[in-house]
Design a protein around this motif. Structure first.
Motif, PDB file in Angstrom:
ATOM      1  N   CYS A 158     -27.369 -13.723 -39.375  1.00 33.18           N
ATOM      2  CA  CYS A 158     -27.104 -15.134 -39.086  1.00 33.18           C
ATOM      3  C   CYS A 158     -26.542 -15.289 -37.677  1.00 33.18           C
ATOM      4  O   CYS A 158     -25.665 -14.553 -37.247  1.00 33.18           O
ATOM      5  N   ASN A 159     -27.059 -16.289 -36.906  1.00 35.25           N
ATOM      6  CA  ASN A 159     -26.503 -16.702 -35.623  1.00 35.25           C
ATOM      7  C   ASN A 159     -26.842 -18.165 -35.416  1.00 35.25           C
ATOM      8  O   ASN A 159     -27.554 -18.791 -36.209  1.00 35.25           O
ATOM      9  N   ASN A 160     -26.370 -18.729 -34.335  1.00 37.25           N
ATOM     10  CA  ASN A 160     -26.535 -20.168 -34.114  1.00 37.25           C
ATOM     11  C   ASN A 160     -27.980 -20.595 -33.933  1.00 37.25           C
ATOM     12  O   ASN A 160     -28.322 -21.767 -34.048  1.00 37.25           O
TER      13      ASN A 160
END
Length: 811
Positions: free
Chosen positions: A755-757
């Motif tokens: 998960c990342n932006n």
């Protein structure tokens, strides 16, 4: 010649008058005032209540003490007997006298010191303890305190009654079913009391202690029982440990009952173990092991032998001329094997035979005895044809040959003369290899199961049954249409199971008013056309299962008239259109299981129905999870709830109200066109064990509140448009990649995508999202629920691919 005044004549005359005087009836003696007062005071302690003697077995309850009046001769009172010479009360019989109240421990009743017989059985002295003062009747020969709701410890002072011939202290009524533990207070016997009773009661012939808690007693305490014993009954006494052999060697024993002591172990002595006087032997529901010795077949008087529900093994002894007087033989639920000996079929007086649930094999021989009333040979490995001699057993009321390997065809007239085959535990041939047409059946039959065979032909032969209550013809090869007569005898029929046959045509039977059906199962046939609305005449219907047919109909809104309906399964048919409630759905408040999957229903989810499924809210159950892919449930209607609307064309959002169904176990909304977010209210469905929302157009994130669903064992949201991180912890740590595939915006464990932006935005829809066809890429899994009591099942067809396999498989 002797004169009238001679001494000899006078002597003869005197002797004559004395003889006449002695043979004349004696005048009725008055009982002493103190004994009369003692009895009357005893009477005042109790009220009269007919229900206090409701279990009375010997006579109709009668309030005997109502005849007791002050100032009258107590020797004439009902239940009272006096000594002809002294006038002392020697017998008091108040059995079944409707006495209700606490039994006083220090009443003047105990001053009746000459009492020889005392019977207080079948009254209600609720929770009173047995007073030690019962040991103050030194002349007592008969004491019966049974079935009168005494509690506490049996006093060891009972052993002071050294002249006792008969002792009855049984706790629970013998009318109770085997395995039923009567509620309320309980009597207990401690080791010291048993030792004293065995040591001092050397004249006793009858001991009945049924239902008394003897769990602390070493069975070896019974080694020195009186050789005078003719009857010993220790039914349901919680005995544990090994039973000493001497119990079987008592020389005068006629009645021996030790059944329902499941922790009582032992083996039969191989020789000299039973009295030649033995008439009745009850040893069922214990833990006896080993073989049945040939010596057991020797007692010529034996009429009742129950050895069922033990661990007995090996072959039955092959003695000839065995059991000439046997009327009841129950060897069921053991590990007995081999072929059955010839004597079994020639016992001249046998009425009841139960060999069920063993490992017997070989053929069932022809019965020579024509008196048989009940035959149970189920759950073994018998093979070959059904004996033709059964057709001559005209007194037969129950026949169960189910779950064997019987084969061949049945003569059309084999059962036509058995006019007494009518009881509910009756006529059962299910799970064999029987072929041919359905035989002619006696019109009085009430129960019929021939399921799981290879029977063929039409069902027209059932139309002569006038009183049928349970009819199970499932898992055969019957063809043709459902006979019209089904509707005409539905006033007696409570369960109809026709599943897994080849029946075709429209369901045209007209169910008459007053229909008594509770279970209607038409699963997996070739039925077509609409469902008949006359089903609404079956006001008590609880289960309607018509899955896996070709029924072409709009949603049957008339089911709203079925206020008792708990299970509705219309899976894998051709139902179409909307299912919005026609009027008010409040009549469907008892629904627990709804399966409408694999149809062509559309427009919004049936919110009006869903929010009124009150029986899916806060159901009190045993709290046990129903996890796993293969589940068997006997009490599905008390602990199990599910909704399956998968593989339709429903649109719109998942209603928040669905979260109120807090007792729901399974929810499958997969393979529809649902949009919007997954409602956070689903966190309130704390009993949920599987949740399938796959193959829709759901967006947004997976609510972290779903972590509260600690019973959740299967979870599938694949093939949607979900984004964001997958919740971590608890049950979610057990779900694999397949639960999330086809959501390119999801990230986190178990996916390899971190998960990342950059991955929290809404991804474009995948090209397969609108497809309801099988793309060949599925990894299928499902839940199969087999319901024993009602004979139907479900496959919750959640697919891990993005298409919907449109062929339901019936169970």
């Amino acid at each position: 010649m002797m004169g009238y005044h001679s001494p000899t004549f006078c002597l003869l005359l005197c002797s004559h008058f004395i003889s006449v005087l002695c043979s004349s009836p004696s005048p009725t003696h008055l009982c002493s005032p103190n004994q009369s007062a003692a009895l009357f005071q005893f009477k005042t302690h109790f009220s009269i209540n007919q229900t206090a003697s409701k279990n009375c077995e010997y006579s109709n309850p009668k309030a005997k003490t109502t005849s007791w009046k002050k100032g009258t001769n107590c020797c004439l009172w009902d239940g009272v007997s006096c000594d002809n010479i002294t006038g002392e009360v020697i017998s008091l019989d108040l059995s079944c006298s409707c006495l209700s109240g606490t039994f006083p421990s220090n009443t003047t009743f105990f001053l009746l010191s000459s009492l020889q017989r005392l019977d207080l059985s079948f009254n209600d002295f609720g929770k009173s303890e047995i007073s030690s003062n019962f040991g103050r009747f030194p002349s007592s020969t008969h004491l019966d305190l049974s079935y009168s709701w005494f509690s506490g410890l049996v006093p060891y002072e009972i052993s002071y009654l050294s002249n006792l011939v008969s002792l009855y202290l049984s706790y629970r009524p013998t009318t109770d079913l085997i395995g039923f533990q009567a509620p309320g207070p309980i009597l207990k016997l401690k080791k010291f009391a048993v030792n004293e009773i065995v040591r001092n009661l050397t004249k006793v012939r009858e001991i009945y202690l049924d239902g008394i808690d003897m769990s602390s007693i070493d069975p070896n305490s019974l080694v020195n029982l009186s050789y005078s014993l003719t009857s010993l009954s220790l039914f349901g006494c919680h005995l544990r440990g090994k039973l000493p052999d001497n119990i079987f060697k008592l020389p005068n024993i006629e009645y021996l009952r030790l059944d329902e002591n499941p922790k009582l172990t032992g083996q039969f002595p191989k020789s000299n173990w039973s009295s030649p006087l033995l008439d009745s032997l009850y040893l069922s529901f214990n833990y006896f092991s080993g073989k049945i010795p040939s010596s057991l077949t020797n007692p010529a008087k034996l009429s009742i032998l129950t050895l069922n529900d033990n661990q007995l093994e090996g072959f039955l002894p092959d003695n000839q001329n065995a059991f000439p007087n046997l009327a009841l033989l129950d060897l069921s639920n053991n590990l007995l094997s081999g072929t059955t000996p010839s004597w079994l079929y020639t016992i001249p007086r046998l009425l009841y035979l139960n060999l069920g649930n063993n490992q017997f094999n070989g053929h069932i021989s022809e019965f020579q005895n024509r008196l048989l009333i009940k035959i149970i040979l189920k759950d073994s490995s018998f093979r070959g044809p059904i004996p033709s001699s059964i057709s001559k057993l005209v007194d037969l009321t129950s026949l169960d040959l189910s779950s064997n390997e019987l084969n061949g065809t049945i003569s059309l007239n084999m059962f036509s003369e058995l006019q007494n085959l009518k009881k509910l535990d009756v006529f059962d041939l299910h799970s064999n290899f029987i072929e041919g047409d359905l035989p002619k059946l006696p019109p009085n039959i009430r129960f019929l199961s021939v399921s799981n065979n290879s029977l063929v032909g039409t069902l027209s032969g059932i139309c002569n049954m006038k009183f049928i209550e349970i009819l199970d013809l499932s898992h055969n090869d019957f063809s043709g249409i459902i006979p019209q007569c089904i509707g005409s005898f539905s006033q007696s029929l409570s369960s109809l199971n026709l599943k897994m046959n080849k029946l075709h045509g429209a369901i045209t039977s007209i169910f008459a008013k007053g229909c008594a059906l509770k279970n209607l199962n038409l699963n997996s046939n070739h039925l077509e056309g609409p469902l008949t609305p006359s089903i609404t005449n079956c006001k008590e219907l609880q289960v309607l299962d018509a899955r896996n047919n070709m029924v072409n109909d709009s949603f049957p809104h008339w089911i709203e008239a079925l206020s008792e309906l708990q299970v509705l399964v219309l899976r894998s048919n051709r139902f179409h259109g909307p299912i919005t409630a026609a009027t008010s759905p409040r009549s469907l408040l008892k629904l627990r299981i709804v399966d409408l999957s694999y149809n062509n229903l559309f427009v919004p989810l049936p919110t009006d129905y869903i929010k009124n499924f009150k029986r899916m809210i806060n159901i009190i159950d045993d709290g046990k999870a129903v996890k796993g892919f293969e589940i068997e449930l006997v009490k599905i209607l008390t602990i199990f709830t599910s909704i399956d609307l998968s593989c339709n064309n429903f649109e719109g959002q998942i209603p928040r109200d669905i979260g109120e169904l807090s007792s729901l176990r399974g929810l499958n909304l997969s393979h529809n066109n649902l949009v919007g977010h997954i409602p956070s209210s689903l966190r309130n469905m704390t009993r949920l064990e599987w949740l399938d929302l796959s193959s829709n157009k759901l967006s947004g994130q997976i609510p972290t509140g779903l972590l509260d669903l600690t019973f959740l064992s299967s979870f599938n949201v694949s093939c949607n448009q979900l984004v964001g991180p997958i919740p971590k912890g608890k049950q979610f740590n057990t779900f694999e990649n397949g639960s999330y595939q086809g959501n390119v915006g999801l990230c986190g464990v178990p996916l390899s995508r971190g998960c990342n932006n950059n991955v929290l935005g809404q991804p474009p829809p995948a090209p397969w999202m609108n497809s309801h066809e099988d793309d060949g890429s599925k990894l299928e899994f499902g839940w199969k629920v087999v319901v024993i009591g009602y004979g139907f099942g479900f496959i919750f067809g959640a697919a891990m691919g993005c298409g919907c396999l449109r062929t339901g498989v019936g169970v």
